[in-house]
Design a protein around this motif. Structure first.
Motif, PDB file in Angstrom:
ATOM      1  N   UNK A 156       6.071  44.530  29.598  1.00 55.42           N
ATOM      2  CA  UNK A 156       4.894  44.028  30.301  1.00 55.42           C
ATOM      3  C   UNK A 156       5.362  43.471  31.637  1.00 55.42           C
ATOM      4  N   UNK A 157       4.882  44.049  32.716  1.00 57.57           N
ATOM      5  CA  UNK A 157       5.326  43.620  34.034  1.00 57.57           C
ATOM      6  C   UNK A 157       4.416  42.512  34.573  1.00 57.57           C
ATOM      7  N   UNK A 158       4.979  41.380  34.934  1.00 56.54           N
ATOM      8  CA  UNK A 158       4.174  40.321  35.552  1.00 56.54           C
ATOM      9  C   UNK A 158       3.702  40.783  36.927  1.00 56.54           C
ATOM     10  N   UNK A 159       2.413  40.612  37.164  1.00 50.21           N
ATOM     11  CA  UNK A 159       1.845  41.105  38.421  1.00 50.21           C
ATOM     12  C   UNK A 159       2.495  40.445  39.640  1.00 50.21           C
ATOM     13  N   UNK A 160       2.695  39.147  39.556  1.00 49.16           N
ATOM     14  CA  UNK A 160       3.091  38.402  40.754  1.00 49.16           C
ATOM     15  C   UNK A 160       4.566  38.568  41.089  1.00 49.16           C
ATOM     16  N   UNK A 161       5.349  39.053  40.149  1.00 41.25           N
ATOM     17  CA  UNK A 161       6.797  39.044  40.361  1.00 41.25           C
ATOM     18  C   UNK A 161       7.411  40.419  40.543  1.00 41.25           C
ATOM     19  N   UNK A 162       6.591  41.457  40.510  1.00 41.25           N
ATOM     20  CA  UNK A 162       7.142  42.803  40.654  1.00 41.25           C
ATOM     21  C   UNK A 162       6.395  43.550  41.751  1.00 41.25           C
ATOM     22  N   UNK A 163       7.071  44.515  42.331  1.00 41.12           N
ATOM     23  CA  UNK A 163       6.406  45.296  43.374  1.00 41.12           C
ATOM     24  C   UNK A 163       5.302  46.153  42.771  1.00 41.12           C
ATOM     25  N   UNK A 164       5.566  46.726  41.570  1.00 42.77           N
ATOM     26  CA  UNK A 164       4.516  47.495  40.899  1.00 42.77           C
ATOM     27  C   UNK A 164       3.306  46.616  40.642  1.00 42.77           C
ATOM     28  N   UNK A 165       3.564  45.425  40.157  1.00 51.97           N
ATOM     29  CA  UNK A 165       2.473  44.510  39.843  1.00 51.97           C
ATOM     30  C   UNK A 165       1.629  44.206  41.064  1.00 51.97           C
ATOM     31  N   UNK A 221      12.397  39.027  43.053  1.00 54.24           N
ATOM     32  CA  UNK A 221      11.378  38.205  42.428  1.00 54.24           C
ATOM     33  C   UNK A 221      11.329  38.336  40.918  1.00 54.24           C
ATOM     34  N   UNK A 222      11.772  39.462  40.425  1.00 51.37           N
ATOM     35  CA  UNK A 222      11.749  39.686  38.982  1.00 51.37           C
ATOM     36  C   UNK A 222      13.134  39.499  38.389  1.00 51.37           C
ATOM     37  N   UNK A 223      14.114  40.101  39.073  1.00 49.57           N
ATOM     38  CA  UNK A 223      15.490  39.932  38.670  1.00 49.57           C
ATOM     39  C   UNK A 223      16.309  39.753  39.946  1.00 49.57           C
ATOM     40  N   UNK A 224      17.235  38.848  39.912  1.00 48.91           N
ATOM     41  CA  UNK A 224      18.039  38.613  41.103  1.00 48.91           C
ATOM     42  C   UNK A 224      18.778  39.886  41.489  1.00 48.91           C
ATOM     43  N   UNK A 225      18.944  40.069  42.785  1.00 47.55           N
ATOM     44  CA  UNK A 225      19.738  41.192  43.298  1.00 47.55           C
ATOM     45  C   UNK A 225      19.076  42.551  43.108  1.00 47.55           C
ATOM     46  N   UNK A 226      17.812  42.551  42.685  1.00 44.54           N
ATOM     47  CA  UNK A 226      17.110  43.824  42.572  1.00 44.54           C
ATOM     48  C   UNK A 226      15.937  43.832  43.540  1.00 44.54           C
ATOM     49  N   UNK A 227      15.909  44.841  44.386  1.00 40.86           N
ATOM     50  CA  UNK A 227      14.788  45.013  45.310  1.00 40.86           C
ATOM     51  C   UNK A 227      14.025  46.266  44.931  1.00 40.86           C
ATOM     52  N   UNK A 228      12.752  46.251  45.212  1.00 36.95           N
ATOM     53  CA  UNK A 228      11.972  47.431  44.823  1.00 36.95           C
ATOM     54  C   UNK A 228      10.784  47.632  45.755  1.00 36.95           C
ATOM     55  N   UNK A 230      -2.507  52.314  37.787  1.00 38.09           N
ATOM     56  CA  UNK A 230      -1.080  52.288  37.515  1.00 38.09           C
ATOM     57  C   UNK A 230      -0.275  52.149  38.792  1.00 38.09           C
ATOM     58  N   UNK A 231       1.024  52.036  38.626  1.00 42.63           N
ATOM     59  CA  UNK A 231       1.890  51.872  39.776  1.00 42.63           C
ATOM     60  C   UNK A 231       3.173  52.667  39.626  1.00 42.63           C
ATOM     61  N   UNK A 232       3.719  53.029  40.764  1.00 42.72           N
ATOM     62  CA  UNK A 232       4.964  53.788  40.792  1.00 42.72           C
ATOM     63  C   UNK A 232       5.949  52.997  41.640  1.00 42.72           C
ATOM     64  N   UNK A 233       7.133  52.760  41.103  1.00 37.38           N
ATOM     65  CA  UNK A 233       8.077  51.947  41.857  1.00 37.38           C
ATOM     66  C   UNK A 233       9.469  52.560  41.866  1.00 37.38           C
ATOM     67  N   UNK A 234      10.232  52.167  42.852  1.00 38.85           N
ATOM     68  CA  UNK A 234      11.644  52.525  42.915  1.00 38.85           C
ATOM     69  C   UNK A 234      12.420  51.227  43.062  1.00 38.85           C
ATOM     70  N   UNK A 235      13.364  51.013  42.176  1.00 41.48           N
ATOM     71  CA  UNK A 235      14.140  49.769  42.193  1.00 41.48           C
ATOM     72  C   UNK A 235      15.602  50.063  42.484  1.00 41.48           C
ATOM     73  N   UNK A 236      16.190  49.218  43.284  1.00 36.30           N
ATOM     74  CA  UNK A 236      17.595  49.400  43.641  1.00 36.30           C
ATOM     75  C   UNK A 236      18.280  48.047  43.727  1.00 36.30           C
TER      76      UNK A 236
END
Lengths: 261, 261
Positions: free
Chosen positions: A129-138, A190-197, A211-217
């Motif tokens: 479950x992705x928190x809306x406020x803390x992920x780019x997809x959210x 915002x969701x995990x340190x050192x991860x940008x998306x 829905x949402x589509x994301x790329x995380x690096x």
DNA sequence: CCCTGTTGGTTTATTATATGAACCGATGGT
DNA sequence: ACCATCGGTTCATATAATAAACCAACAGGG
């Protein structure tokens, strides 16, 4: 709360990290009486939605969910249509691509694809479950929901997952406006340190964002050049998935994406 | 009957032939009050198991079933594991291959694969619930169920689908014994005229028969040579799927199949 | 071997919850 | 204008869900 909702709530307790649950655990987790839990699970099992396995008589999701999914995909092929695009996106960007959809007001992971390029990859297996406020997809999805929905999300307590998680409602609203204006959401740590998306919204046949589509690096790999690449690839993939779902891209977004790409 | 069962019964009304159902139809089909039906559907929709679509406000299966199926497949990859074997079987035999599993006491279609060889192929799209007594898959699976299960099936009224459908209980019991002795079931025209098929049982990790694999062909194409080919290919594919499910072939069957192939 | 704390499962009176008939406004055909 | 349908709503009634207590079985620990 209705009895049916309680039973379905039990189904929701099964996750990738916790696929097998015993009766007592189940009752505890759901906060219902053990006898109640037993009866509900028996009914679910009769229908094949769950099954009991092994010596501990633990429960897991049953074969009926497969049949239902096959039926659903036959009518609305969301996953089957999106998977190849998702994999191509991961390959093209060399990063982890992630597909999530709105289910019952929550943004849940549907699939992800990893690139073969890097040894170190961002794994998101456990994020169900992705928190809306803390992920780019959210943020990408939330930005294109009705105002009432946004208000509901922002009114709920916003968990602080890392030191840089934004939890200020006003700041989040500003970011949402930014997402609406650019057609793309970005997030760093915002969701995990050192991860940008980066993420884009996806639309169904009704024109609603579903829905949402994301790329995380890893943040260290998110160079300006890489961001340009991801932005270009993810908008193309987002448009492709949306159209493959029979969806229509809002004209405003279509022009935004075309301008960037 | 419990409320949950009623709600799940509603879910069962959705089929490939009838993917969209309105509220009134749904209530009629399920034999429940419209108000009850409405409340149940609302609860199911809240969970995402169904969704309302279009102008008629009709219902269809929702995105939540996808998520559950992804979870289930991650733990017990039945469909993903069987699909390639199923397709190879269809290709090798030049006929239609069919995979079904036991769900809630009924044998339901999970997937099928068509060969590219023939222009005329047996299509089984609409067969969602397979009658045990009239199909080779049904007999293959039934033969390896507990006696109580067999008795229950044979006690129920046995529908006569074609002129040659066997409905005599004693004769069916004899056929079941034959299936047990040979490890393979054959059927000719019992489900649909002019269609012959062969099927084998599939076993899960508990050693229980939980599904069937069949190959169906136009009776006119079912020559002795073709039967030999199918028998050889289907037993091999059956063993492969069973092991890929983590299942164990009963030794008796293993030897039977090895002897034939 | 007993003691304790589990487990899955079952029973019971109590009561909260599901039910169905009737009603509503809207829509579509005739 | 009419009638039949649709999805959705209301409310008194009665059915079906509930929770506590109780089993038997099992698993360590002292």
């Amino acid at each position: 709360m209705g009895t049916v909702s309680k039973a379905l709530e039990l189904l929701n307790l099964f996750t990738r990290a916790r696929p097998l649950i015993g009766l007592s655990d189940l009752a505890r987790l759901a906060g219902v009486n053990k006898a109640t839990c037993y009866r509900l699970m028996t009914e679910l099992a009769e229908f094949g939605l769950v099954e009991q396995i092994g010596t501990g008589r633990e429960y897991r999701l049953g074969p009926a969910v497969l049949r239902l999914a096959v039926l659903r995909e036959a009518q609305v092929p969301m996953r089957d249509a999106a998977m190849p695009v998702l994999q191509a996106l991961a390959q093209a960007t060399g990063e982890t691509a992630h597909l999530s959809i709105l289910i019952g007001g929550a943004l849940r992971t549907l699939a992800h694809a990893y690139a073969t390029a890097h040894a170190t990859k961002v794994t998101m297996e456990d994020a169900e479950v992705l928190p809306f406020h803390a992920t780019s997809s959210g943020m990408a999805v939330l930005a294109f929901q009705p105002e009432a929905f946004q208000a509901g999300v922002l009114a709920a307590p916003l968990q602080r997952l890392t030191e840089v998680t934004e939890t200020d409602v006003a700041a989040l609203r500003a970011r949402l406006a930014q997402v609406q204006a650019s057609g793309i959401a970005e997030s760093a740590g915002g969701y995990e340190s050192d991860v940008s998306s980066m993420a884009v919204p996806l639309f169904d046949a009704r024109g609603q964002c579903c829905g949402g589509l994301s790329v995380a690096a890893l943040s260290s790999r998110m160079t300006p050049a890489q961001r340009d690449l991801i932005r270009s690839e993810i908008t193309r993939a987002g448009a492709e998935i949306t159209t493959s779902w029979g969806g229509t891209l809002p004209p405003a977004i279509a022009t935004l994406w075309r301008a960037r790409a």
